[in-house]
Write an enzyme that holds these catalytic residues in place. Structure first.
Site, PDB file in Angstrom:
ATOM      1  N   PRO A   1       0.810  -1.225   0.000  1.00 13.38           N
ATOM      2  CA  PRO A   1       0.000   0.000   0.000  1.00 13.38           C
ATOM      3  C   PRO A   1       0.846   1.280   0.000  1.00 13.38           C
ATOM      4  O   PRO A   1       0.434   2.296  -0.568  1.00 13.38           O
ATOM      5  CB  PRO A   1      -0.831  -0.117   1.280  1.00 13.38           C
ATOM      6  CG  PRO A   1      -0.901  -1.587   1.537  1.00 13.38           C
ATOM      7  CD  PRO A   1       0.410  -2.153   1.067  1.00 13.38           C
ATOM      8  N   TYR A   2       2.014   1.233   0.643  1.00 13.34           N
ATOM      9  CA  TYR A   2       2.871   2.428   0.623  1.00 13.34           C
ATOM     10  C   TYR A   2       3.188   2.834  -0.821  1.00 13.34           C
ATOM     11  O   TYR A   2       3.002   3.988  -1.218  1.00 13.34           O
ATOM     12  CB  TYR A   2       4.164   2.161   1.409  1.00 13.34           C
ATOM     13  CG  TYR A   2       5.195   3.250   1.222  1.00 13.34           C
ATOM     14  CD1 TYR A   2       4.919   4.549   1.603  1.00 13.34           C
ATOM     15  CD2 TYR A   2       6.435   2.970   0.632  1.00 13.34           C
ATOM     16  CE1 TYR A   2       5.851   5.565   1.413  1.00 13.34           C
ATOM     17  CE2 TYR A   2       7.371   3.967   0.451  1.00 13.34           C
ATOM     18  CZ  TYR A   2       7.073   5.259   0.833  1.00 13.34           C
ATOM     19  OH  TYR A   2       7.990   6.253   0.627  1.00 13.34           O
ATOM     20  N   GLY A   3       3.671   1.851  -1.609  1.00 15.02           N
ATOM     21  CA  GLY A   3       4.008   2.144  -3.004  1.00 15.02           C
ATOM     22  C   GLY A   3       2.792   2.639  -3.785  1.00 15.02           C
ATOM     23  O   GLY A   3       2.883   3.592  -4.552  1.00 15.02           O
TER      24      GLY A   3
END
Ligand code: UDP
Length: 359
Positions: A153-155
């Site tokens: 999810p960060y990316g």
């Protein structure tokens, strides 16, 4: 006047320092959840020594607070923005995806709306090589054209913001009100300002270089890590990767080089341009090579434990940084790994509790 969101954080504060040294006045917007007001205080002392001195202001608040951001942009007459403020732990993004999308995507949208309303002319966005996910072997070293397929999810939260910015920039071009946009995809960032004012203070600290050095100093507990004997050890996450020594390979760029790239890009950026660059040194070091460097620099032996792989870690990620060199002449000046590690070591030695030390 330039707005620096997240200017009290690790990379943001180094960017503020560099801008001030360049004579540019800065307003920092930071919610201080993970940033440090003391970093800004230290920079204010630096400013006070310089003549003629630029100004530095800190506004405590959320980038997603549209009214606040618009007020700040208008009050300070902001024409340019560097947007660093974000959450940046891969593991945390897996357990709290909505918090990541709220901060890194939804709040960035609100920030962009405020920038639009205030007619900000140039925007530099901190993105990440995590937007590339797990590139195939033939795409390493990674060029900007590498397919972007994040694996966490960060990316994704950063990639969505890249998309928003590019669509917004296209719309401004079409409307005859062009904005300059830079998207900078960071690889691994390490080290600290070599004068010794600023450093890297994450809580909890999970990054390799600080964790190794803090394990040697026995200070991991001060940075949200394990205390006692456990805190004096470093666990290598995975020794069975398809790499020469079995550990993961990353591209470590010195934080001062990284922020230099931001200034170089900002200088080059013309209205209507979208510039996308990878920021790295262009070669990778394995976890074992980082440990060896820390041992050379400190003269101490790292207590190494071998552990399982950390979920979400691709085996090798390093940049092809030729585009930014070709187009604007930037390349990392510090390519000696030991020098990067030494600057980090000096700060951690003098600041065993980071910004809490002796304050
Ligand atoms: N790493 C490790 N032990 C640690 C911290 C990190 O072996 O205590 C490894 C991690 O698995 C990765 C590399 O060091 O392969 C760099 O990790 P870091 O968290 O610094 O940066 P990332 O590449 O995840 O952004």
């Amino acid at each position: 006047m330039i707005l620096v969101t997240g200017g009290a954080g690790y990379i943001g504060s180094h960017a503020v320092q560099r801008l001030l040294r360049d004579g540019q006045s800065v307003v920092v917007l930071d919610n201080l959840h993970r940033g440090h007001a003391s970093a800004i205080e230290l920079l204010k002392h630096e400013v006070a020594k310089g003549k003629p001195s630029p100004t530095l202001a800190l506004v405590e608040g959320e980038i997603g607070d549209y009214d606040l951001v618009l007020d700040v942009l208008k009050e300070y007459g902001v024409r340019e923005a560097m947007h660093f403020a974000a959450l940046a732990y891969v593991g945390e993004s897996v357990t709290r995806p909505l918090v990541y999308y709220r901060n890194n995507t939804a709040s960035a949208l609100s920030l962009l709306e405020a920038c639009d309303a205030a007619a900000v002319e140039r925007i530099v966005f901190s993105s990440t090589c995590a937007t590339y996910g797990e590139p195939s072997a033939d795409q390493i070293p990674i060029p900007e054209s590498c397919v972007q397929r994040p694996i966490n999810p960060y990316g994704w939260s950063k990639l969505h913001t890249e998309r928003m910015l590019l669509d917004y920039s296209a719309q401004r071009r079409n409307a005859g009100r062009p904005v300059g946009l830079a998207i900078l995809r960071y690889f691994n960032v390490a080290g600290s300002d070599r004068v010794g004012v600023l450093g890297e203070h994450h809580h909890p600290e999970t990054h390799l270089v600080p964790v190794v050095l803090q394990s040697l100093l026995g200070t991991r507990g001060n940075f949200g890590g394990p205390a006692g004997e456990e805190g004096r050890a470093l666990t290598v996450f995975g020794t069975d990767y398809p790499t020469p020594d079995g550990t993961c390979i990353r591209d470590y760029v010195h934080v001062e080089d990284l922020v230099d790239a931001h200034l170089a890009v900002l200088r080059a950026l013309r209205p209507g341009e979208d510039r996308i660059y990878n920021l790295g040194i262009g070669r990778g070091y394995s976890v074992r090579e980082i440990i060896a460097s820390c041992e050379r620099v400190t003269g101490l032996r790292v207590n190494v434990k071998e552990g399982p792989r950390r979920p979400g870690d691709p085996p090798a990620l390093y940049a092809d940084p030729t585009k930014i060199h070709r187009e604007i002449g930037w390349r990392a000046s510090i390519t000696d790994l030991d020098e990067i590690v030494r600057s980090a070591w000096e700060w951690f030695r003098k600041h065993p509790a980071g910004y809490q030390t002796g304050l």
